[in-house]
Design a protein around this motif. Structure first.
Motif, mmCIF file in Angstrom:
data_model
loop_
_atom_site.group_PDB
_atom_site.id
_atom_site.type_symbol
_atom_site.label_atom_id
_atom_site.label_comp_id
_atom_site.label_asym_id
_atom_site.label_seq_id
_atom_site.Cartn_x
_atom_site.Cartn_y
_atom_site.Cartn_z
ATOM 1 N N VAL A 24 0.839 -1.208 0.000
ATOM 2 C CA VAL A 24 0.000 0.000 0.000
ATOM 3 C C VAL A 24 0.869 1.252 0.000
ATOM 4 O O VAL A 24 0.622 2.198 -0.752
ATOM 5 N N LEU A 25 1.896 1.256 0.850
ATOM 6 C CA LEU A 25 2.758 2.437 0.927
ATOM 7 C C LEU A 25 3.544 2.659 -0.370
ATOM 8 O O LEU A 25 3.822 3.796 -0.738
ATOM 9 N N ASN A 26 3.893 1.569 -1.040
ATOM 10 C CA ASN A 26 4.619 1.677 -2.315
ATOM 11 C C ASN A 26 3.686 1.784 -3.520
ATOM 12 O O ASN A 26 4.161 1.840 -4.655
ATOM 13 N N LYS A 27 2.374 1.758 -3.249
ATOM 14 C CA LYS A 27 1.354 1.808 -4.300
ATOM 15 C C LYS A 27 1.583 0.693 -5.333
ATOM 16 O O LYS A 27 1.526 0.907 -6.537
ATOM 17 N N GLN A 28 1.826 -0.494 -4.799
ATOM 18 C CA GLN A 28 2.006 -1.679 -5.636
ATOM 19 C C GLN A 28 1.044 -2.754 -5.152
ATOM 20 O O GLN A 28 0.905 -2.959 -3.934
ATOM 21 N N LYS A 33 -7.385 -9.766 1.211
ATOM 22 C CA LYS A 33 -7.541 -10.197 -0.173
ATOM 23 C C LYS A 33 -8.429 -9.235 -0.959
ATOM 24 O O LYS A 33 -8.075 -8.785 -2.046
ATOM 25 N N GLU A 34 -9.596 -8.923 -0.416
ATOM 26 C CA GLU A 34 -10.526 -8.059 -1.141
ATOM 27 C C GLU A 34 -10.009 -6.624 -1.245
ATOM 28 O O GLU A 34 -10.185 -5.976 -2.273
ATOM 29 N N MET A 35 -9.353 -6.148 -0.199
ATOM 30 C CA MET A 35 -8.763 -4.807 -0.275
ATOM 31 C C MET A 35 -7.665 -4.783 -1.331
ATOM 32 O O MET A 35 -7.526 -3.816 -2.073
ATOM 33 N N SER A 36 -6.912 -5.874 -1.395
ATOM 34 C CA SER A 36 -5.852 -5.969 -2.390
ATOM 35 C C SER A 36 -6.433 -5.954 -3.804
ATOM 36 O O SER A 36 -5.919 -5.259 -4.684
ATOM 37 N N LEU A 37 -7.515 -6.691 -4.014
ATOM 38 C CA LEU A 37 -8.182 -6.686 -5.324
ATOM 39 C C LEU A 37 -8.706 -5.291 -5.653
ATOM 40 O O LEU A 37 -8.597 -4.819 -6.790
ATOM 41 N N PHE A 38 -9.279 -4.653 -4.650
ATOM 42 C CA PHE A 38 -9.813 -3.312 -4.834
ATOM 43 C C PHE A 38 -8.704 -2.337 -5.236
ATOM 44 O O PHE A 38 -8.864 -1.532 -6.155
ATOM 45 N N LEU A 52 -13.888 -10.084 -8.915
ATOM 46 C CA LEU A 52 -13.412 -11.078 -7.951
ATOM 47 C C LEU A 52 -13.814 -10.761 -6.509
ATOM 48 O O LEU A 52 -13.701 -11.613 -5.627
ATOM 49 N N ILE A 53 -14.298 -9.555 -6.265
ATOM 50 C CA ILE A 53 -14.730 -9.168 -4.914
ATOM 51 C C ILE A 53 -16.120 -9.738 -4.673
ATOM 52 O O ILE A 53 -17.041 -9.558 -5.469
ATOM 53 N N ASP A 54 -16.281 -10.442 -3.558
ATOM 54 C CA ASP A 54 -17.533 -11.126 -3.204
ATOM 55 C C ASP A 54 -18.669 -10.128 -2.992
ATOM 56 O O ASP A 54 -18.469 -9.034 -2.466
#
Length: 192
Positions: free
Chosen positions: A132-136, A144-149, A170-172
């Motif tokens: 998140v801090l590296n915007k990657q 998982k869902e936050m990562s997909l978002f 892919l988010i439920d």
């Protein structure tokens, strides 16, 4: 009652007493034969349960010291003594504290070192926060869902609407992000 009945009664009583006496002698001979084994088993049981009690008390004392050190660090994060006490008594709590401080200070180097932790929760959360801090985008079991978002959002910023829509799919539907997902999906469709 006749004398014969009295004699039979006395015989029965004596016979019962003999059996009790005989059982007592058998018990005494068994005790004499196995008394070392019996006392050894009793001593082992006493030592086992006594040891368990002592170990439990020591563990509780360590946790109490660690909690006091943690509370001290909450008030004064520069307290080296409290850090040392926490390290000695509860390394897992120290990792959690270090993670919280690194997130607060956005210390990527510390978070990267924590992502190699043996504690899977700390490792996953640290790796995700570094991403998140590296915007990657980063794969995360906990987020998982936050990562997909975030991957979808970064794809939108990069202009790759198709990839963004695929990630959002892919988010439920039961996720707390479902409403935001719907908003982003509609936004990307209108943008096309």
């Amino acid at each position: 009652m006749s004398i014969k009945d009295d004699v039979n009664y006395v015989k029965r009583e004596l016979s019962g007493d003999e059996k009790v006496l005989e059982s007592a002698f058998k018990l005494e001979s068994l005790y004499k034969k196995y008394k070392f084994h019996l006392w050894g088993a009793i001593v082992v049981l006493i030592l086992f349960f006594g040891g368990q009690t002592v170990m439990s008390a020591l563990h509780e004392a360590k946790l109490e010291k660690a909690n006091e050190a943690f509370l001290t660090l909450q008030n004064n994060s520069d307290d080296a003594d409290a850090l040392k006490v926490l390290q000695e008594n509860n390394p897992a709590l120290l990792e959690l504290y270090t993670y919280a401080q690194a997130v607060k200070k956005e210390d990527i180097k510390t978070l990267e070192s924590l992502s190699a932790s043996t504690n899977s929760v700390i490792a996953d959360a640290s790796g995700y926060t570094v991403g998140v801090l590296n915007k990657q985008p980063v794969d995360s079991k906990l987020y998982k869902e936050m990562s997909l978002f975030e991957e979808a959002y970064l794809a939108i910023l990069a202009g790759d609407v198709k990839k963004a829509q695929n990630k959002l799919e892919l988010i439920d539907d039961r996720s707390s992000l479902a409403v935001i997902r719907e908003f982003l999906q509609h936004s990307t469709i209108k943008a096309n």
